[in-house]
Write a protein that holds these residues in place. Structure first.
Motif, PDB file in Angstrom:
ATOM      1  N   MET A  38     -13.201  12.985   5.226  1.00  0.00           N
ATOM      2  CA  MET A  38     -12.086  13.804   5.691  1.00  0.00           C
ATOM      3  C   MET A  38     -11.015  13.737   4.614  1.00  0.00           C
ATOM      4  O   MET A  38     -10.649  12.663   4.165  1.00  0.00           O
ATOM      5  N   MET A  66      -0.814   3.697 -10.297  1.00  0.00           N
ATOM      6  CA  MET A  66      -1.178   3.019  -9.050  1.00  0.00           C
ATOM      7  C   MET A  66      -1.300   1.507  -9.271  1.00  0.00           C
ATOM      8  O   MET A  66      -0.851   0.710  -8.435  1.00  0.00           O
ATOM      9  N   VAL A  75      -6.526  -0.281   2.058  1.00  0.00           N
ATOM     10  CA  VAL A  75      -6.843   1.110   1.713  1.00  0.00           C
ATOM     11  C   VAL A  75      -8.203   1.495   2.286  1.00  0.00           C
ATOM     12  O   VAL A  75      -8.944   0.640   2.765  1.00  0.00           O
ATOM     13  N   ASP A 134       2.131   0.124  -9.332  1.00  0.00           N
ATOM     14  CA  ASP A 134       2.682   0.014  -7.968  1.00  0.00           C
ATOM     15  C   ASP A 134       2.312  -1.343  -7.371  1.00  0.00           C
ATOM     16  O   ASP A 134       3.131  -2.029  -6.767  1.00  0.00           O
ATOM     17  N   ILE A 135       1.060  -1.685  -7.535  1.00  0.00           N
ATOM     18  CA  ILE A 135       0.510  -2.884  -6.886  1.00  0.00           C
ATOM     19  C   ILE A 135       0.975  -4.161  -7.589  1.00  0.00           C
ATOM     20  O   ILE A 135       1.438  -5.105  -6.949  1.00  0.00           O
ATOM     21  N   ASP A 186     -12.324   5.119  -0.512  1.00  0.00           N
ATOM     22  CA  ASP A 186     -12.181   5.956  -1.711  1.00  0.00           C
ATOM     23  C   ASP A 186     -11.245   5.352  -2.765  1.00  0.00           C
ATOM     24  O   ASP A 186     -11.207   5.847  -3.886  1.00  0.00           O
ATOM     25  N   GLN A 187     -10.504   4.305  -2.422  1.00  0.00           N
ATOM     26  CA  GLN A 187      -9.592   3.696  -3.400  1.00  0.00           C
ATOM     27  C   GLN A 187     -10.188   2.457  -4.062  1.00  0.00           C
ATOM     28  O   GLN A 187      -9.529   1.791  -4.862  1.00  0.00           O
ATOM     29  N   SER A 195       0.838  -1.190   0.000  1.00  0.00           N
ATOM     30  CA  SER A 195       0.000   0.000   0.000  1.00  0.00           C
ATOM     31  C   SER A 195       0.878   1.247   0.000  1.00  0.00           C
ATOM     32  O   SER A 195       2.098   1.157   0.159  1.00  0.00           O
ATOM     33  N   ALA A 196       0.238   2.399  -0.186  1.00  0.00           N
ATOM     34  CA  ALA A 196       0.997   3.634  -0.354  1.00  0.00           C
ATOM     35  C   ALA A 196       0.133   4.852  -0.073  1.00  0.00           C
ATOM     36  O   ALA A 196      -1.097   4.763  -0.082  1.00  0.00           O
ATOM     37  N   HIS A 230       3.256  10.156  -7.802  1.00  0.00           N
ATOM     38  CA  HIS A 230       1.828  10.498  -7.826  1.00  0.00           C
ATOM     39  C   HIS A 230       1.598  11.933  -7.352  1.00  0.00           C
ATOM     40  O   HIS A 230       0.730  12.636  -7.861  1.00  0.00           O
ATOM     41  N   TYR A 248      -2.960   8.611 -13.587  1.00  0.00           N
ATOM     42  CA  TYR A 248      -2.632   8.312 -12.187  1.00  0.00           C
ATOM     43  C   TYR A 248      -3.057   6.903 -11.738  1.00  0.00           C
ATOM     44  O   TYR A 248      -2.262   6.161 -11.155  1.00  0.00           O
ATOM     45  N   GLY A 260      -8.157   4.647   8.208  1.00  0.00           N
ATOM     46  CA  GLY A 260      -8.561   3.923   7.007  1.00  0.00           C
ATOM     47  C   GLY A 260      -7.470   3.001   6.491  1.00  0.00           C
ATOM     48  O   GLY A 260      -7.754   1.962   5.906  1.00  0.00           O
ATOM     49  N   ALA A 261      -6.200   3.375   6.715  1.00  0.00           N
ATOM     50  CA  ALA A 261      -5.126   2.595   6.104  1.00  0.00           C
ATOM     51  C   ALA A 261      -3.947   2.302   7.036  1.00  0.00           C
ATOM     52  O   ALA A 261      -3.664   1.148   7.361  1.00  0.00           O
ATOM     53  N   LYS A 319      -7.477  15.965   2.632  1.00  0.00           N
ATOM     54  CA  LYS A 319      -6.503  17.062   2.644  1.00  0.00           C
ATOM     55  C   LYS A 319      -7.053  18.291   1.936  1.00  0.00           C
ATOM     56  O   LYS A 319      -6.670  19.412   2.225  1.00  0.00           O
TER      57      LYS A 319
HETATM   58  P1  TYM Z   1      -4.179   8.932  -0.428  1.00  0.00           P
HETATM   59  O1  TYM Z   1      -2.780   9.418  -0.266  1.00  0.00           O
HETATM   60  O2  TYM Z   1      -5.217   9.907  -0.856  1.00  0.00           O
HETATM   61  O3  TYM Z   1      -4.691   8.280   0.904  1.00  0.00           O
HETATM   62  C1  TYM Z   1      -3.931   7.344   1.615  1.00  0.00           C
HETATM   63  C2  TYM Z   1      -4.828   6.298   2.246  1.00  0.00           C
HETATM   64  O4  TYM Z   1      -5.747   6.879   3.168  1.00  0.00           O
HETATM   65  C3  TYM Z   1      -7.074   6.457   2.873  1.00  0.00           C
HETATM   66  N1  TYM Z   1      -8.003   7.546   3.207  1.00  0.00           N
HETATM   67  C4  TYM Z   1      -9.065   7.420   4.023  1.00  0.00           C
HETATM   68  N2  TYM Z   1      -9.549   6.361   4.703  1.00  0.00           N
HETATM   69  C5  TYM Z   1     -10.646   6.565   5.473  1.00  0.00           C
HETATM   70  N3  TYM Z   1     -11.258   7.767   5.587  1.00  0.00           N
HETATM   71  C6  TYM Z   1     -10.805   8.847   4.923  1.00  0.00           C
HETATM   72  N4  TYM Z   1     -11.408  10.028   5.054  1.00  0.00           N
HETATM   73  C7  TYM Z   1      -9.659   8.700   4.093  1.00  0.00           C
HETATM   74  N5  TYM Z   1      -8.950   9.548   3.311  1.00  0.00           N
HETATM   75  C8  TYM Z   1      -7.942   8.825   2.782  1.00  0.00           C
HETATM   76  C9  TYM Z   1      -7.052   6.165   1.383  1.00  0.00           C
HETATM   77  O5  TYM Z   1      -8.099   5.317   1.010  1.00  0.00           O
HETATM   78  C10 TYM Z   1      -5.684   5.533   1.214  1.00  0.00           C
HETATM   79  O6  TYM Z   1      -5.713   4.170   1.578  1.00  0.00           O
HETATM   80  N6  TYM Z   1      -4.089   6.638  -4.855  1.00  0.00           N
HETATM   81  C11 TYM Z   1      -3.717   6.509  -3.456  1.00  0.00           C
HETATM   82  C12 TYM Z   1      -2.232   6.295  -3.237  1.00  0.00           C
HETATM   83  C13 TYM Z   1      -1.654   5.121  -3.944  1.00  0.00           C
HETATM   84  C14 TYM Z   1      -1.847   3.753  -3.596  1.00  0.00           C
HETATM   85  C15 TYM Z   1      -1.037   3.017  -4.518  1.00  0.00           C
HETATM   86  C16 TYM Z   1      -2.576   3.107  -2.619  1.00  0.00           C
HETATM   87  C17 TYM Z   1      -0.810   5.147  -5.000  1.00  0.00           C
HETATM   88  N7  TYM Z   1      -0.429   3.895  -5.346  1.00  0.00           N
HETATM   89  C18 TYM Z   1      -1.005   1.639  -4.454  1.00  0.00           C
HETATM   90  C19 TYM Z   1      -2.541   1.720  -2.573  1.00  0.00           C
HETATM   91  C20 TYM Z   1      -1.749   0.987  -3.479  1.00  0.00           C
HETATM   92  C21 TYM Z   1      -4.101   7.783  -2.740  1.00  0.00           C
HETATM   93  O7  TYM Z   1      -4.208   8.820  -3.333  1.00  0.00           O
HETATM   94  O8  TYM Z   1      -4.179   7.669  -1.403  1.00  0.00           O
END
Ligand code: TYM
Length: 332
Positions: A197, A132, A146, A135-136, A149-150, A6-7, A44, A128, A22-23, A199
């Motif tokens: 929630m 991703m 994750v 990556d996996i 939202d993923q 994961s990332a 990314h 994007y 969440g992660a 950023k």
């Molecule tokens: P990112 O950086 O936006 O978020 C990182 C992780 O946090 C989780 N997340 C949440 N979980 C619960 N409630 C929330 N409000 C919330 N906001 C964020 C996301 O689901 C994520 O697990 N595309 C990915 C990054 C990525 C990735 C990958 C993930 C790139 N390559 C390969 C998994 C595997 C992203 O933008 O996550």
């Protein structure tokens, strides 16, 4: 041991409580009995055109937060995505397997592109989810922990893995599964508890891992609830109260039902104080550890270099297999 990957993107100084619940927390738990690989996906993050010095700082700071939360470099692999060139190389192969319409249907792309306004979104933002998927798939990943939202991006990664395997008539890459913990799959914005929630959401709705405890307590005290006075979990009718109960329960380990009983007849203010206490208690040691890690950047860089070395070996093996499978001539 099954492989976990994961990332997160280094697009803010601090991760927030949604990222953590969440992660990140699952990542730490999974490393006990899985072969875990965690990355800071700095490539990314380029899709939002960050200032170079800011990106560099945030990449290290994000890695420090993984470590502070409990990712253990003795057991798990931790690296920066840009240190392993195979990610972008596999992304090209996968982009040739992705339909234009298929990529256009990604809801996060549509949301983010809409937010970028008249300037328009970059091609990088569009592709994007393919990076991703790379990556996996590079790590023959079985499980991807994750947040909710993923989910759609994970579906794309699965489709691409299956398509590649079907195209060449054998299993070249592992088809991954999402690992989404229901209770904490979506943590909501404190100021707008029907939105996740994020950023890019309201500052006042965010709980950042590195925030000052006073700021955290204040934001929780000001969390939007409702005009009712009953402390009860009801996602539809009482989203704000439900979000607070979810956060408390996830961090304290007390079930939501027990919390409802404990707070029966009490006021929202009582619940908010209790939530602020558990959050601050959890985050205080984490924040301290991040400060220590950032004070020793050479050690942090050494951990990342070691992780990248080991990741590269695995990634190079997968990429060679895929290159061969799609018909590229191996270098003599
Ligand atoms: P990112 O950086 O936006 O978020 C990182 C992780 O946090 C989780 N997340 C949440 N979980 C619960 N409630 C929330 N409000 C919330 N906001 C964020 C996301 O689901 C994520 O697990 N595309 C990915 C990054 C990525 C990735 C990958 C993930 C790139 N390559 C390969 C998994 C595997 C992203 O933008 O996550």
């Amino acid at each position: 041991r099954p492989r976990v990957f994961s990332a997160m993107q280094p697009t803010a100084d601090s991760l927030h409580l949604g990222n953590y619940l969440g992660a990140l927390r699952q990542w730490v738990a999974l490393q006990e009995d899985h072969d875990a690989i965690y990355s800071v996906v700095d490539l990314h993050a380029l899709t939002v055109s960050p200032d170079p010095a800011v990106l560099r700082h945030r990449s290290r700071l994000t890695a420090a937060q993984y470590l502070a939360a409990g990712v253990d470099p003795a057991r798990s692999l931790l690296f920066l995505q840009s240190h392993v060139a195979q990610h972008t190389q596999l992304a090209w192969i996968l982009s040739c397997l992705t339909g234009f319409g298929e990529a256009s249907r990604m809801t996060q792309f549509k949301d983010k592109a809409a937010r970028q306004g008249s300037e328009g979104a970059s091609v990088g933002l569009f592709t994007y989810p393919i990076l991703m998927a790379a990556d996996i798939l590079l790590y023959d990943t079985a499980l991807v922990p994750v947040g909710e939202d993923q989910r759609q991006h994970l579906e794309l990664a699965r489709d691409l893995a299956q398509r590649l395997n079907t195209r060449v008539g054998r299993e070249v890459v592992t088809v991954p599964e999402a690992s989404i913990v229901r209770a904490t799959a979506k943590i909501y914005d404190l100021a707008e508890p029907t939105a996740k929630m994020s950023k890019s959401g309201h500052a006042s709705g965010l709980i950042e891992l590195l925030d000052d405890p006073k700021v955290i307590a204040k934001r929780i005290r000001s969390a939007v609830t409702d005009a009712d006075t009953v402390i009860r979990f009801d996602r539809e009718a009482k989203p704000g109260v439900s979000n607070l109960l979810t956060i408390h329960s996830a961090l304290s380990g007390t079930s939501v039902a027990d919390l409802e009983a404990e707070f029966a007849g009490k006021m929202y203010g009582h619940l908010k104080v209790a939530v602020a206490d558990v959050v601050v208690e959890t985050l205080a040691p984490l924040r301290e550890r991040v400060t220590e890690l950032m004070a020793a950047p050479d050690e942090l860089d050494a951990i990342l270099a070691d992780g990248a070395d080991r990741a590269r070996t695995i990634a190079a093996g997968t990429l060679a297999r895929v290159y061969d499978a799609v018909g590229l001539v191996p270098p003599a």
